[in-house]
Design a protein around this motif. Structure first.
Motif, PDB file in Angstrom:
ATOM      1  N   ARG A 222      40.150  54.623 -18.031  1.00 54.88           N
ATOM      2  CA  ARG A 222      39.223  53.702 -17.359  1.00 54.88           C
ATOM      3  C   ARG A 222      39.758  53.321 -15.974  1.00 54.88           C
ATOM      4  O   ARG A 222      39.002  53.264 -15.004  1.00 54.88           O
ATOM      5  N   THR A 223      41.060  53.076 -15.884  1.00 53.71           N
ATOM      6  CA  THR A 223      41.664  52.744 -14.591  1.00 53.71           C
ATOM      7  C   THR A 223      41.465  53.886 -13.600  1.00 53.71           C
ATOM      8  O   THR A 223      41.129  53.650 -12.434  1.00 53.71           O
ATOM      9  N   LEU A 224      41.658  55.125 -14.056  1.00 56.11           N
ATOM     10  CA  LEU A 224      41.443  56.280 -13.180  1.00 56.11           C
ATOM     11  C   LEU A 224      39.991  56.350 -12.709  1.00 56.11           C
ATOM     12  O   LEU A 224      39.729  56.618 -11.529  1.00 56.11           O
ATOM     13  N   ILE A 225      39.050  56.101 -13.611  1.00 52.55           N
ATOM     14  CA  ILE A 225      37.626  56.105 -13.254  1.00 52.55           C
ATOM     15  C   ILE A 225      37.345  55.005 -12.222  1.00 52.55           C
ATOM     16  O   ILE A 225      36.658  55.240 -11.227  1.00 52.55           O
ATOM     17  N   GLU A 226      37.874  53.805 -12.456  1.00 54.57           N
ATOM     18  CA  GLU A 226      37.647  52.701 -11.520  1.00 54.57           C
ATOM     19  C   GLU A 226      38.215  53.018 -10.140  1.00 54.57           C
ATOM     20  O   GLU A 226      37.590  52.707  -9.120  1.00 54.57           O
ATOM     21  N   GLU A 227      39.392  53.640 -10.090  1.00 58.45           N
ATOM     22  CA  GLU A 227      39.985  54.006  -8.800  1.00 58.45           C
ATOM     23  C   GLU A 227      39.121  55.041  -8.078  1.00 58.45           C
ATOM     24  O   GLU A 227      38.897  54.937  -6.869  1.00 58.45           O
ATOM     25  N   ALA A 228      38.637  56.029  -8.819  1.00 55.89           N
ATOM     26  CA  ALA A 228      37.774  57.047  -8.208  1.00 55.89           C
ATOM     27  C   ALA A 228      36.470  56.434  -7.713  1.00 55.89           C
ATOM     28  O   ALA A 228      35.993  56.772  -6.621  1.00 55.89           O
ATOM     29  N   LEU A 229      35.895  55.531  -8.494  1.00 56.94           N
ATOM     30  CA  LEU A 229      34.666  54.858  -8.070  1.00 56.94           C
ATOM     31  C   LEU A 229      34.903  54.037  -6.816  1.00 56.94           C
ATOM     32  O   LEU A 229      34.090  54.059  -5.886  1.00 56.94           O
ATOM     33  N   SER A 230      36.009  53.332  -6.786  1.00 58.32           N
ATOM     34  CA  SER A 230      36.333  52.504  -5.627  1.00 58.32           C
ATOM     35  C   SER A 230      36.471  53.358  -4.367  1.00 58.32           C
ATOM     36  O   SER A 230      35.950  53.004  -3.310  1.00 58.32           O
ATOM     37  N   MET A 231      37.141  54.494  -4.478  1.00 60.18           N
ATOM     38  CA  MET A 231      37.299  55.386  -3.322  1.00 60.18           C
ATOM     39  C   MET A 231      35.965  55.956  -2.865  1.00 60.18           C
ATOM     40  O   MET A 231      35.794  56.294  -1.700  1.00 60.18           O
ATOM     41  N   SER A 232      35.015  56.043  -3.796  1.00 54.34           N
ATOM     42  CA  SER A 232      33.699  56.603  -3.479  1.00 54.34           C
ATOM     43  C   SER A 232      32.691  55.535  -3.068  1.00 54.34           C
ATOM     44  O   SER A 232      31.550  55.852  -2.757  1.00 54.34           O
ATOM     45  N   GLY A 233      33.104  54.277  -3.122  1.00 55.11           N
ATOM     46  CA  GLY A 233      32.194  53.195  -2.778  1.00 55.11           C
ATOM     47  C   GLY A 233      31.162  52.914  -3.850  1.00 55.11           C
ATOM     48  O   GLY A 233      30.119  52.321  -3.576  1.00 55.11           O
ATOM     49  N   ILE A 234      31.434  53.307  -5.084  1.00 56.09           N
ATOM     50  CA  ILE A 234      30.520  53.088  -6.205  1.00 56.09           C
ATOM     51  C   ILE A 234      31.063  51.930  -7.034  1.00 56.09           C
ATOM     52  O   ILE A 234      32.248  51.902  -7.363  1.00 56.09           O
ATOM     53  N   ALA A 235      30.193  50.990  -7.382  1.00 50.84           N
ATOM     54  CA  ALA A 235      30.648  49.779  -8.059  1.00 50.84           C
ATOM     55  C   ALA A 235      30.395  49.766  -9.559  1.00 50.84           C
ATOM     56  O   ALA A 235      30.938  48.918 -10.265  1.00 50.84           O
ATOM     57  N   VAL A 236      29.573  50.659 -10.074  1.00 51.00           N
ATOM     58  CA  VAL A 236      29.218  50.611 -11.495  1.00 51.00           C
ATOM     59  C   VAL A 236      29.386  51.981 -12.141  1.00 51.00           C
ATOM     60  O   VAL A 236      29.397  53.010 -11.466  1.00 51.00           O
ATOM     61  N   THR A 237      29.491  51.978 -13.468  1.00 50.52           N
ATOM     62  CA  THR A 237      29.684  53.231 -14.209  1.00 50.52           C
ATOM     63  C   THR A 237      28.377  53.847 -14.691  1.00 50.52           C
ATOM     64  O   THR A 237      28.395  54.861 -15.383  1.00 50.52           O
ATOM     65  N   THR A 238      27.264  53.267 -14.316  1.00 53.67           N
ATOM     66  CA  THR A 238      25.968  53.769 -14.776  1.00 53.67           C
ATOM     67  C   THR A 238      25.820  55.256 -14.470  1.00 53.67           C
ATOM     68  O   THR A 238      26.008  55.688 -13.333  1.00 53.67           O
ATOM     69  N   GLY A 239      25.511  56.017 -15.505  1.00 50.54           N
ATOM     70  CA  GLY A 239      25.284  57.445 -15.339  1.00 50.54           C
ATOM     71  C   GLY A 239      26.538  58.298 -15.326  1.00 50.54           C
ATOM     72  O   GLY A 239      26.462  59.508 -15.129  1.00 50.54           O
TER      73      GLY A 239
END
Length: 137
Positions: A14-31
């Motif tokens: 989950r931490t890895l996913i959150e870091e990748a989302l943050s780098m991509s400017g995405i705030a939610v896990t939807t989809g």
């Protein structure tokens, strides 16, 4: 693998996913549930455990069931010592905890009801093919 060890693996994923989302400017896990499942499945395999990506459409073919509705979703089922656990690192998109590790067939909420495994496997294969195409570019 104990439930506690599995929670550590899931939390790291989950931490890895959150870091990748943050780098991509995405705030939610939807989809992102299927993509997240590929990470959990690989992490479990590296730890020596079998993991199968499960899912359902939320309608007639399984899914994530909550008191307030049914949802199309993907999660991992990890097997260890005859025990089966649900590992879900994107359930927060439905108002649940961001990391869930629980016995696979627990009767309480949320309920994870596997759908057509052949269909789920085809979705996983399509995603992995997309990964390979992207890596080749």
């Amino acid at each position: 693998m104990t439930e506690c060890q599995l929670l550590q693996v899931a939390t790291h994923c989950r931490t890895l996913i959150e870091e990748a989302l943050s780098m991509s400017g995405i705030a939610v896990t939807t989809g992102l549930c299927l993509m997240a499942c590929t990470l959990v499945q690989r992490a479990a395999a590296l730890a020596g455990y079998a993991a199968v990506i499960r899912g359902g459409d939320g309608l007639e073919d399984g899914g994530l069931f909550l008191p307030h509705g049914r949802y199309g979703h993907y999660w991992c089922e990890v097997s260890s010592g005859g025990e089966h656990y649900v590992v879900d690192i994107t359930a927060d998109q439905f108002g649940c905890a961001p990391v869930i590790v629980r016995p696979a067939y627990a009767p309480d909420w949320p309920r994870y009801v596997p759908g057509d495994q052949v269909l789920v496997d085809s979705h996983v294969a399509e995603l992995l093919e997309d990964y390979a195409k992207s890596a080749a570019q």
